[in-house]
Enzyme design. Sequence first.
Site, mmCIF file in Angstrom:
data_model
loop_
_atom_site.group_PDB
_atom_site.id
_atom_site.type_symbol
_atom_site.label_atom_id
_atom_site.label_comp_id
_atom_site.label_asym_id
_atom_site.label_seq_id
_atom_site.Cartn_x
_atom_site.Cartn_y
_atom_site.Cartn_z
ATOM 1 N N HIS A 17 0.824 -1.207 0.000
ATOM 2 C CA HIS A 17 0.000 0.000 0.000
ATOM 3 C C HIS A 17 0.857 1.255 0.000
ATOM 4 O O HIS A 17 2.069 1.228 0.222
ATOM 5 C CB HIS A 17 -0.961 -0.007 1.198
ATOM 6 C CG HIS A 17 -0.284 0.040 2.542
ATOM 7 N ND1 HIS A 17 0.119 1.217 3.143
ATOM 8 C CD2 HIS A 17 0.061 -0.947 3.407
ATOM 9 C CE1 HIS A 17 0.662 0.958 4.318
ATOM 10 N NE2 HIS A 17 0.650 -0.351 4.505
ATOM 11 N N CYS A 63 3.024 -4.882 6.878
ATOM 12 C CA CYS A 63 2.665 -4.684 5.477
ATOM 13 C C CYS A 63 3.811 -4.011 4.718
ATOM 14 O O CYS A 63 4.771 -3.533 5.299
ATOM 15 C CB CYS A 63 1.396 -3.833 5.367
ATOM 16 S SG CYS A 63 -0.124 -4.772 5.674
#
Length: 553
Positions: free
Chosen positions: A450, A469
Amino acid sequence: MKFPFFAFFLLLFIAHVDGLHAQSEDEVSRLIRFRMESDEPMDKIEIRMISLLTTDEIIDFYNHRAFEKAWSQNGLLTKAAYDLRLEILQSEFDGLTPEDYHLSRIESFFRTFEANKANGVPNEPGDLADFDIFLSDAFFHLARNLEIGKVDPSKFGEDWEIARKEPVFTYPVLLEQALAQNDIHGSMELLYPKFSIYKKGREVIRELVEKVKEDTLNWKKVKIDKAIRVGESNSVIPRLRERLIYWGLLEEYNFQDVRLYDSIMMDGIKDFQGTHGLDIDGIIGKKTVLAFNDSPQQQLNTAIVNMERLRWLPDTVKNAEFILVNIANFQLDYLKNLDTLFSERVIVGKKYHESPIFMADMSYIVFSPYWNIPYSITQSEIIPSVRRNPNYISEKNMEVITPSGKVVDPSTINWNSKSFPYLVRQKPGEGNSLGLVKFMFPNKHNVYIHDTNARSLFALDDRALSHGCIRVRNPQDFAKVLLADDPTWTMEGIQTAMHQTQEQVVQLNRKIPVVLVYLTFWADSKGEAHFREDIYDRDEKVLLALKRNSLDS
């Protein structure tokens, strides 16, 4: 005309000799068969009180060829036998241990046979039979280790969650083909990982092995209190200059002050920083000094570990299109038809929030995403923040919802209660912690790629900063290459989609493998070695497993 007596005698002699050769040949094959048979059930076949490394392959191989010997003819060793000995010796450059493949025993046979040849003494059929079996056994064991790795990666748990590969080759068949084509080396090369960096890595290890043998430098660890810039003096400069010269990044030159960091030395520092993934700024900081402390033996150990990791990588990585994230290098690469179409810096999980090693298929992109905050972060960060600042939820553009999705007024919630039956999410916008887009490859870890609202962090050398992440710099460019097959997705359209108040989910027209790996060494297409810091302290466990003889092979 009468047949000359001496000619008749000569024919008898030749027939006798041929008969002796035939007898000897039959005896070697008979002894191989005898060795394969046993009056007692056992897990491993034993030859001269040494257990063989393989069982099914050995039995299948010799049974299929009616126990005919593979590595000698007319009582003498074939070229293939010498070729396989060389492959075993050179397995050192694969980061493997030649002794794991009967090297001492095989070398002993070679010495005996070569002494016999020099003295005109025929080789004993029993020696030829045992030698044949040991050499075939070594081939099968080495073949397996080259193709799928010596160590089972599942033994490392969460350190590597990509399933172990299944062998593609049937090793007895491969050996038969190698013998028929008289190409042992070619058969071994077929087993290498299909990445150019593997063969290049072998050459780096070859050089490092020689470096280790010749090394006489003092590799005592160097430490600094603050960064050193050109024109400054420091007591560590002589040692760093010596190491730059040792690694071939700086030629010896005349300097006025041994402690002075001069502009000539700076060029070598920049080259060194480039091969270690550091900012090429010529400033000698703590990360640069840390990399300087690796001796040739330490670099060799790092290379050995990562050659094994390359052997673990799945066949998916050979596909025409895939996304590769090297966590240790803080980098994402998108490859298609062997071309790197996109390469960008990433931020990965910090220590104790380590990004896992696994693979999954990317299937969709979410523009202007909500951030559904994990319960663990809600408990550890969000709730304490609200207790200190009742306006925290609104200030951070967040909202509280029930499990069914109904929005709840934060002021009606008792934030001091031990029970919190709600979910917290951050609404789309510039301040969203996920940034303006996320790239989804569903997995049990809930890890994805992301954007981020903290883009200044990409300038740091150490980018192990997330909760697990992968944050990617310039995500709009990444989206553009992933959507290149659809001409309706222009850069203008992507920017618009990234700046909405509601999520927009875009399904990709194909699934793209995403492989998260951990490589602290590789060699590029030019053969230049690259080393990275072992940010998760994982190398040592792999190295110890590799050093244990034939572990899980």
